[in-house]
Design an enzyme around this catalytic site. Structure first.
Site, PDB file in Angstrom:
ATOM      1  CG  ASP A 458      41.000  35.550  38.139  1.00 35.07           C
ATOM      2  OD1 ASP A 458      41.875  34.997  38.800  1.00 35.07           O
ATOM      3  OD2 ASP A 458      40.737  36.758  38.218  1.00 35.07           O
ATOM      4  CG  ASP A 759      37.832  38.885  40.493  1.00 35.02           C
ATOM      5  OD1 ASP A 759      38.585  38.710  41.475  1.00 35.02           O
ATOM      6  OD2 ASP A 759      37.104  37.989  40.027  1.00 35.02           O
ATOM      7  CG  ASP A 763      42.969  39.198  42.630  1.00 35.08           C
ATOM      8  OD1 ASP A 763      43.615  38.265  43.142  1.00 35.08           O
ATOM      9  OD2 ASP A 763      41.809  39.057  42.201  1.00 35.08           O
TER      10      ASP A 763
END
Length: 1042
Positions: A458, A759, A763
């Site tokens: 990310d 997070d 996901d």
């Protein structure tokens, strides 16, 4: 192709001892345990950490428990109907403290039956709050915490008590060969006393027993320390922080500190930590499949207020009143029935079990042959000189000693410590990583991370600091930098009061953050960094309006999620009208707008030309690496109760550019990954221009790479993806399933070992599918953390690279230890066997072999398996799937050192007395002591050689590893003690200074041999190597040039 021996070993290991790192199937796990067969000296110790394959796993057990729970609930309901409402006595201490309901009765209110009649009987949620002396707005008083813990219980589940040191001693004593040696020692003691009397007849047996005792104590101490490390790691895993309101203050506390009466705040991705009742919230959807086995999500509201520990928040936000904690919850009772059956074995542990099996089978053959050869020679000697019918006590003692030597050869040959060295190395690495802000949840992940060839990361918080501030704002065709009080004042003066009023109102009512009173009495803002940045900007614009706007009734709220990429709220204005605000991804919100509010506060149509102009503003801000968000509103007369808020007809208010700087060490960490052959791909929900700007700044996006949006990636066919995937370096505006698709294709098409960060709740599929799932400790939800293998506690990309570094260290350390142990195995087996065949006796006695076994097993594992990582490890490509574990380089070093040691020991054994002119009263014991001493010093120096398998400089960083230095020093000290002072027990004699010097010189020559060996190439370097499809060239296994 490698020689037949090496090929057969690798093929055997791949056939029987190859399992996946994640979710290994039961068939594969059963296959390797069957292949091990009887070549396990101590099954209790070898398989101590592994689960029982015949027991149910947690998922199966919970599914059965869910079905059983339905039957129990029906039974309870029938009993309640027959017997009436159960009476719960109120303890005098509860009455004294002012409570009006017992813990059991309170727990019964929210049990799995969800019987609203019981709740109504107590006056609904307000009645329950009154009976437990809790305020639905302010929570409980801090001063009552200890009382509530004592009367209503703690939020902890009953766990298994830790194993004591003596339990590990008992495990070590379950070694079959040690038990046989103890029996041999006792037989030797009886025969020795009968034939030689006291005390001479006790020396051999006492030496064996003391050696066994030393081996057991060292082994138990090592295992005990490992277990303490795992207990400490388990404690860290349980450190989950939750948000509660207590004593009028909203704060974060540990989940174990939760008490009955607390007001608990829930949001998407949380795991409900206790039973309770819904107070207020929006669109709360709960998954109770872990409790009931039913996968259908449950909508919780004031009409259905029951919340249960162990369930997961799928959507929405809420506040709940905690009514039951710990073992009084249904989840607590279920967890109490689940035994900790151990952890899944790692691929490296299984592979080393295979290596240990092969060596053990060879050792068993050598042990049997040695015993047979010794017995044949004894019988032949008896037949020639005394007759086969003439036996004495000394002959019986000799046979017992022969048998003890054969058993001791098995002890040395079967490397019990080989698989356990992986556990030791992983425990050491996990402890170090915990100190470095990485919490390893699954043992195999630390090992697998060393082989990672791709990291899908990310952007926000991982590559950037996650400390966000509103840097620029565009509103009513006015663009301003807002990084100071002066600029805020200029912005206020350039915009009409109506526009400012709507903007501030939209920020305050449509937010996931809140202003709370901290323990120090000061106001602080809680929430995600983006929400906090917007709220603080709103407070700077008009903080005096926060309380006023916060009192407005929220009719409908749709929290932010990563699919919609926006959040909405509908409020009721003081005049009774409805107003909806939405904010989110700038181009998505802009697409829902057909009007715009101008600088005078009037709503005017938004033409396509103006939309194009705003898009240019968005791209301009994104190119400055700013995260862009839009905020819009629309006024309505009514809203259908059974339909979501419509996605059109909005009026554009403002566009924000939020600054989130790149972490200082992110670029260096990414360069380290590239040097290590690890491809870094950035996957973000941000605008593609923002993503490209950050990726270029970090060094991820190169001229050869491409950036693509998730929607475009999702539309590609498999053939197109095969061509495109190696070039993709950035995916912007990605959905969670885009990340999942990326991971699955990288693994299936290119056999990549993929690590992925996550997070959010959505996901979880990608985290589960990847080889290594990395959840964010700060910004990550509990659902994401539960789906992950490693939690990055500081959300920092540098920590991810550090995990990869330690993963490589684990793999290399185990290879070093295997190289060292195989060398000792080969030499010890051949020396004793050849000596038995030719001379008729073994130069290394049982006591000496037990000492050698401890050097190479427990002490060797401690020394080599705990080597810290170095920078050189990150300058080579990762180990690919299917690569050989015992490499050609390792075989070169093993065979080279083994041949040297056999040459030295063979020379001493067959011609040592003549060459060294050894005489005296007992020259045989002197030469055998010299052989034993030289053999041990060869291992001491070879242990130093094993620190580096390819590099010539084996002393680099040696003094940074105090464990290695300490073990080496203690080995030498104990060897001196054995030879000089324990000769009676160890069958040695004190050596002169020149023989000591000779032993050390012979051992140290192995270091010269090591340098020579490392100059011998084991594979010719190819000049026609083509670049690998993942962006790096595969490096052949060649030794380092001098």
């Amino acid at each position: 192709m490698e020689g037949g021996r090496s090929w057969s070993i690798e093929s055997y290991l791949n056939k029987y001892f190859d399992i996946p790192a994640k979710n290994p199937p039961g068939e594969a796990r059963l296959r390797w345990r069957r292949a091990v067969g009887l070549i396990v000296l101590n099954r209790r110790r070898r398989f101590r950490m592994f689960p029982d394959l015949h027991s149910l796993n947690d998922a199966q057990r919970r599914k059965i428990l869910g079905k059983v729970q339905v039957v129990i609930n029906v039974h309870k309901a029938a009993l309640q109907f027959i017997d009436g409402v159960k009476q719960y006595p109120l303890h005098p201490e509860l009455i004294e403290e002012g409570f009006c309901i017992s813990p059991d009765e309170l727990a019964a209110v929210t049990d799995m039956r969800k019987d609203r009649r019981i709740l109504k009987m107590h006056g609904a949620i307000k009645g329950i709050a009154r009976k437990i002396k809790a305020s639905l707005e302010d929570g409980v008083k801090e001063a009552e915490t200890a009382t509530r813990l004592r009367l209503y219980g703690t939020n902890r589940h009953a766990g298994k008590p830790p194993r004591s040191f003596w339990m590990f001693v008992r495990d070590a004593l379950h070694d079959l060969t040690l038990i046989i040696l103890i029996v041999c020692a006792l037989v030797s003691l009886v025969v020795g006393l009968a034939s030689q009397g006291w005390p001479k007849g006790t020396y051999d047996s006492l030496g064996i027993i003391l050696s066994i005792l030393l081996v057991v104590l060292v082994t138990a101490t090592s295992d005990y320390k490992q277990s303490r490390k795992f207990i400490e790691l388990d404690r860290e895993k349980q450190k989950i922080y939750i948000r509660v309101t207590r004593d009028k203050k909203t704060k974060k506390i540990l989940v174990h500190d939760l008490i009955v009466g607390d007001i608990l705040h829930l949001s998407i991705g949380d795991v409900v930590p206790a039973d309770g009742l819904f107070i207020s919230g929006y669109c709360l959807v709960i998954d109770e499949s872990s409790l009931s086995g039913e996968s259908e999500p449950i909508h919780v509201s004031e009409e259905k207020p029951f919340l249960h520990a162990g369930s997961k928040v799928v959507d929405g936000t809420a506040k709940m009143l905690v009514t039951a904690v710990g073992t009084r919850t249904e989840w607590g009772r279920i967890m109490g029935t689940l035994n900790d059956d151990g952890v899944d074995e790692t691929p490296l542990q299984v592979k080393l079990n295979g290596v240990a099996t092969i060596i053990g089978q060879i050792g068993l053959v050598f042990a049997v042959l040695t015993f047979l050869v010794l017995m044949v020679r004894l019988l032949a000697d008896k037949a020639m000189h005394f007759g086969l019918l003439n036996w004495s006590a000394n002959d019986a003692l000799t046979i017992v000693n022969y048998f003890a030597i054969a058993v001791t050869i098995i002890v040395v040959a079967v490397p019990e410590g080989l698989p356990l060295a992986v556990t030791l190395s992983l425990a050491f690495a996990m402890k170090k990583l915990m100190n470095d802000k990485a919490l390893v949840r699954h043992l195999a992940a630390c090992e697998t991370m060393g082989s990672a060839s791709c990291i899908c990361t990310d952007k926000t918080g991982t590559l950037t600091t996650n400390h966000m501030v509103v840097n620029k704002v565009w509103i009513s065709d006015v663009s301003k930098s807002v990084d100071g009080d002066t600029n805020i004042s200029e912005l206020k003066s350039s915009i009409s009061g109506r526009v400012m009023e709507i903007l501030i109102q939209g920020i305050f009512v449509n937010t996931g953050s809140e202003v709370v009173l901290g323990d120090d009495g000061k106001k602080t803002t809680l929430g995600t960094p983006t929400e906090v940045a917007l709220l603080e900007f709103g407070l700077n614009l008009g903080g005096h309006l926060y309380d006023e706007y916060n009192k407005l009734t929220r009719v409908r709220m749709e929290p932010f999620n990563s699919v919609k990429k926006m959040m909405s709220v509908t409020i009721q204005l003081p005049n009774g009208d409805l107003r909806t605000f939405c904010k989110g991804a700038s181009e998505i919100v802009l697409g829902q707008c057909n009007t715009i509010i101008n600088s005078d506060g009037n709503i005017v149509p938004l033409s396509e030309m103006q939309k194009h102009y705003v898009l240019n503003i968005i791209n301009s801000l994104s190119s400055e690496a700013l995260r862009t968000l839009c905020i819009a509103f629309k006024d309505m007369n009514e809203i259908p109760s059974d339909q979501p808020i419509s996605d059109d007809g909005y009026t554009l208010i403002a566009l924000f550019g939020i600054k989130d700087p790149v972490r200082p060490g992110a670029k260096d960490a990414i360069m380290t990954c590239k040097a290590a052959g690890i491809t870094v791909r950035m996957v973000t929900g941000d605008n593609i221009n923002t993503a490209k700007a950050i990726a270029k700044e970090c060094g991820i996006l190169t001229e050869e790479g491409i950036a693509i949006e998730g929607q475009e990636l999702n539309g590609k066919s498999s053939d197109e993806l095969k061509v495109l995937l190696p070039k993709i370096q950035v995916i912007a505006r990605s959905l969670p399933m885009d990340k999942y698709k990326l991971v699955t294709n990288l693994r299936s098409m290119y056999q990549e070992v993929v690590a992925v960060t996550g997070d959010g709740t959505n996901d979880a599929p990608a985290l589960c599918e990847s080889d290594i799932g990395l959840a964010m400790g700060i910004s990550g939800t509990e659902v994401a953390k539960e789906s992950s293998d490693i939690i990055i506690m500081d959300d920092n990309f540098e920590t991810i690279v550090n995990v990869a570094r330690w993963g490589r260290a684990v793999y290399l350390n185990i290879q070093k230890f295997v190289q060292f142990q195989l060398t000792v195995n080969i030499v010890a087996l051949i020396v004793n066997f050849v000596s038995a065949c030719i001379i008729g006796s073994a130069p290394l006695t049982a006591v000496q072999l037990l000492w050698v076994n401890m050097i190479m097993d427990t002490l060797g594992a401690l020394a080599l398996a705990t080597e810290p990582p170095n920078d050189e490890m990150m300058k080579r490509p990762p180990v690919r799937r299917g690569d050989r574990f015992i490499t050609r380089i390792m075989w070169r070093n093993i065979l080279g050192q083994g041949l040297y040691q056999l040459l030295v020991l063979g020379t001493l054994m067959f011609d040592g007395k003549r060459l060294l002119n050894i005489g005296g009263p007992d020259p045989d014991r002197t030469i055998n002591t010299l052989i034993f001493n030289s053999f041990v010093f060869c291992q001491v120096f070879n242990e130093i050689n094993s620190r580096e398998m390819e590099n010539i400089n084996v002393f680099r960083g040696i003094f940074k590893n105090w464990i290695f230095v300490g073990i080496l020093a203690s080995t030498v000290v104990f060897q001196v003690t054995i030879v000089e002072f324990l000769g009676t027990l160890a069958n040695t004699v004190p050596l002169s200074w020149d023989l000591w010097l000779l032993s050390i010189i012979l051992g140290s020559i192995s270091m010269i041999i090591s340098v020579i060996l490392k100059c011998i190439p084991v594979e010719f370097k190819k000049t026609d190597i083509k670049p690998h499809s993942h962006g790096y060239e595969l490096i052949p296994e060649v030794p380092e040039t001098v």
